[in-house]
Design an enzyme around this catalytic site. Structure first.
Site, short mmCIF file in Angstrom:
data_model
loop_
_atom_site.label_atom_id
_atom_site.label_comp_id
_atom_site.label_asym_id
_atom_site.label_seq_id
_atom_site.Cartn_x
_atom_site.Cartn_y
_atom_site.Cartn_z
N TYR A 61 0.86 -1.20 0.00
CA TYR A 61 0.00 0.00 0.00
C TYR A 61 0.89 1.24 0.00
O TYR A 61 1.86 1.30 0.75
CB TYR A 61 -0.88 0.02 1.25
N GLU A 63 -0.50 4.82 -0.39
CA GLU A 63 -1.30 6.05 -0.57
C GLU A 63 -0.44 7.29 -0.37
O GLU A 63 0.35 7.35 0.57
CB GLU A 63 -2.44 6.11 0.44
N ASP A 208 -6.53 13.65 -25.09
CA ASP A 208 -6.48 12.25 -24.66
C ASP A 208 -5.84 11.48 -25.81
O ASP A 208 -6.48 11.18 -26.82
CB ASP A 208 -7.91 11.76 -24.39
N THR A 235 -3.40 6.27 -21.89
CA THR A 235 -3.24 4.96 -21.26
C THR A 235 -1.86 4.43 -21.63
O THR A 235 -1.21 4.93 -22.55
CB THR A 235 -4.33 3.98 -21.73
N LYS A 238 -1.63 0.63 -24.77
CA LYS A 238 -1.98 0.54 -26.20
C LYS A 238 -0.67 0.62 -27.01
O LYS A 238 0.15 -0.28 -26.90
CB LYS A 238 -2.98 1.64 -26.55
N ARG A 244 -1.65 -2.15 -18.05
CA ARG A 244 -2.88 -1.36 -18.10
C ARG A 244 -2.81 -0.27 -17.04
O ARG A 244 -2.83 -0.55 -15.84
CB ARG A 244 -4.09 -2.26 -17.85
N1 DSN Z 1 -11.37 0.31 -24.99
C1 DSN Z 1 -10.48 1.26 -25.59
C2 DSN Z 1 -10.38 1.09 -27.05
O1 DSN Z 1 -10.51 -0.03 -27.50
O2 DSN Z 1 -10.16 2.04 -27.78
C3 DSN Z 1 -10.80 2.64 -25.23
O3 DSN Z 1 -11.09 2.69 -23.89
#
Ligand code: DSN
Length: 426
Positions: A61, A63, A208, A235, A238, A244
């Site tokens: 933990y 925080e 974003d 994120t 990707k 993630r």
């Molecule tokens: N689920 C993602 C995507 O496939 O683009 C976006 O959150």
């Protein structure tokens, strides 16, 4: 125990003590190896990331933030988080980074909650034109708390954004945030134009870049900070190839409000194993090999789009400027996206059904599918393999009811995939 032996022992324990979970894990490993992933938001992460994710950092933990935690025992968690933050700043050339967001949705929520009051206006992309759930879908909590107004793309202009309309909506609605960034949009973004509009109405600029985070990190797509953007979210799983998670990047004046919004505003203990894996990912993104990877993702997307169009398939924007494309399966093959996705699943090519701009069909039976190249590129596939995959996909979709033919294609796809290992599975 040597690390290799320890990993083997952990797997053997799982196999012995929980065969149901073990079997599903082995099944997924086989699925990933024998087929190919063309969903544009997915990737195959690094073995080092898998090691960090499966490490004892998951026990801790933490925080708070480095040097200001609410629990003891933070000498290594502080090192890891500081490393992740410093690398994020270096990779994206920004003044501040928060690396604690648990994934994409909480990442964007934390930004809204830092700067908006319920009912405040955000100007974002129309959802069927490529926007994301957290950009104001009425079914998301964000869509219910804040007032989202929408700009759109122009189909007759290859899906480019209609900035005249965008400016007019901004003047009329005076948004607090002008949001640029999408989940299904194959064009590059004109950040300078977004910034001009936002400045005119006194709005914060937010990009974003979740889908193209790796391409910005690799220097092959524009970086919103070069155009004076205030806040950038991405994120990490990707095109960036990490675990993630989510990064909130910003210039200094926004830093305090964002950190406070993530913790204690929205989240509790950060996932330190993920943060360790994010540090690894960003370390990789700083290597010259990552630039070459990012460039190849774009070359492969060009090759895939070109091969599909040459064979008569219709892409929603008539081409791509990033890693993804949206194939109109109704116009191309008289099939809805669900049937197209299932047909390609049957030949071990994974894609996802996708609504297209102003789609007359519902989201679970939309008019298209999305395709992208980050994952296949990670496995070392190049332009020639993209051409081959395009040919197989077009043939499968054209003869989707011929089961024998689909079986032959599946064998060919799986044979190809055997030559391109999934990192972490060899
Ligand atoms: N689920 C993602 C995507 O496939 O683009 C976006 O959150």
């Amino acid at each position: 125990m040597e690390s290799r032996d320890r990993l083997m022992a952990q797997r053997e324990m799982l196999q012995h003590n929980d065969p149901a979970v073990y079997c599903a894990l082995v099944g997924e490993e086989e699925r990933e190896q024998k087929g190919v992933e063309l969903i544009p938001s997915e990737n195959y992460t690094y073995p080092e990331v898998l090691a960090a994710l499966g490490s004892v950092f998951t026990n801790k933990y933490a925080e708070g933030y480095p040097g200001r935690r609410y629990y003891g025992g933070q000498e290594y968690t502080d090192q890891i988080e500081t490393l992740a933050v410093e690398r994020a700043k270096q990779v994206f050339r920004c003044e501040h980074a928060n690396v604690q967001a648990l994934s994409g949705s909480p990442m964007n929520q934390a930004v809204y909650m830092a700067f908006l009051k319920p009912g405040d206006t955000v100007l974002g992309m129309d959802l069927s034109h490529g926007g994301h759930l957290t950009h104001g879908a009425p079914v998301s909590h964000m869509g219910q708390i804040y007032h989202f107004v929408r700009y759109r793309t122009e189909p007759e202009n290859q899906g480019r954004i209609d900035f005249e309309q965008l400016r007019q909506i901004a003047r009329e609605t005076k948004p607090k945030i002008v949001l640029c960034g999408y989940t299904s949009y194959p064009r590059d973004y004109d950040y300078a134009e977004f910034k001009r509009v936002a400045d005119e109405v006194g709005a914060i600029t937010m990009a974003d870049i979740s889908h193209i985070g790796g391409l910005v990190a690799g220097g092959v797509m524009r970086n919103p900070f070069d155009y004076g953007f205030d806040i950038v979210t991405t994120t990490t799983h990707k095109s960036l190839r990490g675990p993630r998670g989510g990064l909130i990047l910003c210039c200094e004046p926004f830093a305090k409000a964002i950190d406070k919004s993530v913790f204690p505003g929205l989240q509790g203990g950060p996932h330190m194993n993920t943060i360790a894996a994010i540090a690894v990912t960003l370390g990789k993104a700083l290597q010259p090999e990552f630039k070459a990877y990012a460039a190849q993702v774009l070359h492969n997307a060009q090759a895939l789009a070109h091969a599909l169009m040459t064979q008569g398939a219709q892409l929603v924007t008539g081409g791509t400027e990033n890693h993804m494309m949206v194939l109109d399966t109704v116009k191309s093959f008289a099939l809805d996206g669900k049937v197209a996705e299932q047909t390609l699943d049957a030949i071990s090519i994974t894609t996802n059904k996708q609504i297209i701009p102003d789609d007359p069909n519902p989201p679970l039976r939309p008019s298209g599918i999305r395709l992208g190249t980050p994952a296949a590129t990670t496995r070392g596939m190049k332009e020639a393999q993209m051409q081959q995959l395009a040919e197989w996909m077009v043939n499968a979709l054209a003869r989707h009811q011929d089961e024998n033919y689909l079986n032959i294609l599946r064998q060919q796809v799986e044979e190809l995939c055997l030559d391109y290992a999934v990192p972490g599975l060899t």
